[in-house]
Design a protein around this motif. Structure first.
Motif, short mmCIF file in Angstrom:
data_model
loop_
_atom_site.label_atom_id
_atom_site.label_comp_id
_atom_site.label_asym_id
_atom_site.label_seq_id
_atom_site.Cartn_x
_atom_site.Cartn_y
_atom_site.Cartn_z
N SER A 1 0.83 -1.21 0.00
CA SER A 1 0.00 0.00 0.00
C SER A 1 0.86 1.26 0.00
N LEU A 2 1.83 1.27 -0.88
CA LEU A 2 2.78 2.38 -0.91
C LEU A 2 2.10 3.69 -1.28
N LYS A 3 2.61 4.75 -0.68
CA LYS A 3 2.09 6.09 -0.89
C LYS A 3 3.20 6.98 -1.45
N PRO A 4 2.86 8.06 -2.12
CA PRO A 4 3.89 8.98 -2.62
C PRO A 4 4.83 9.46 -1.51
N GLU A 5 4.31 9.63 -0.32
CA GLU A 5 5.15 10.10 0.79
C GLU A 5 6.14 9.04 1.28
N ASP A 6 6.06 7.83 0.76
CA ASP A 6 7.06 6.80 1.07
C ASP A 6 8.31 6.93 0.20
N THR A 7 8.27 7.83 -0.76
CA THR A 7 9.42 8.02 -1.65
C THR A 7 10.65 8.47 -0.88
#
Length: 125
Positions: free
Chosen positions: A87-93
């Motif tokens: 469930s990766l999110k852009p903020e995990d970049t």
């Protein structure tokens, strides 16, 4: 000197998954003596602790931002630590690095002694 090598980074769309690996060429006798963890740093931001795992794998700890989505584990037979990211999110970049130390406190608020070179994770549509 403990050498750590990360792999598994890449680009993925939001909601996707990646699995990072952190391998050491040291013997199992040496590997099992270290607590380990994953850290990440996004451009312009401070490095953030993502997840920690104890030497025997019995204790794990997660940052609130990833709890329930990421899973840390280690395989003593392969001298490898993993970070399953769902469930990766852009903020995990960010640049994800693994680290190791004899002392838990060095990972949890301190500065671990050994670091890998990092692997880039980009979450974008």
């Amino acid at each position: 000197h403990l050498q750590l090598v990360e792999s598994g980074g890449g680009s993925v769309q939001p909601g996707g998954s990646l699995r990072l690996s952190c391998e050491t060429s040291e013997s199992s006798y040496v590997y099992v003596a270290y607590h380990m963890g994953w850290f990440r740093q996004a451009p312009g931001k401070q490095r953030e602790r993502v997840a920690l795992i104890s030497d025997n794998g019995g204790i794990v700890d997660y940052a609130d931002s990833v709890r329930g989505r990421f899973t840390i584990s280690r395989d003593h037979a392969k001298n490898t630590m993993y970070l399953q990211m769902d469930s990766l999110k852009p903020e995990d970049t960010g640049m994800y690095s693994c680290a190791a130390d004899y002392y838990w406190s060095a990972l949890d608020g301190g500065t671990p002694k050994y670091w890998g070179q990092g692997t880039q994770v980009t979450v974008s549509s």
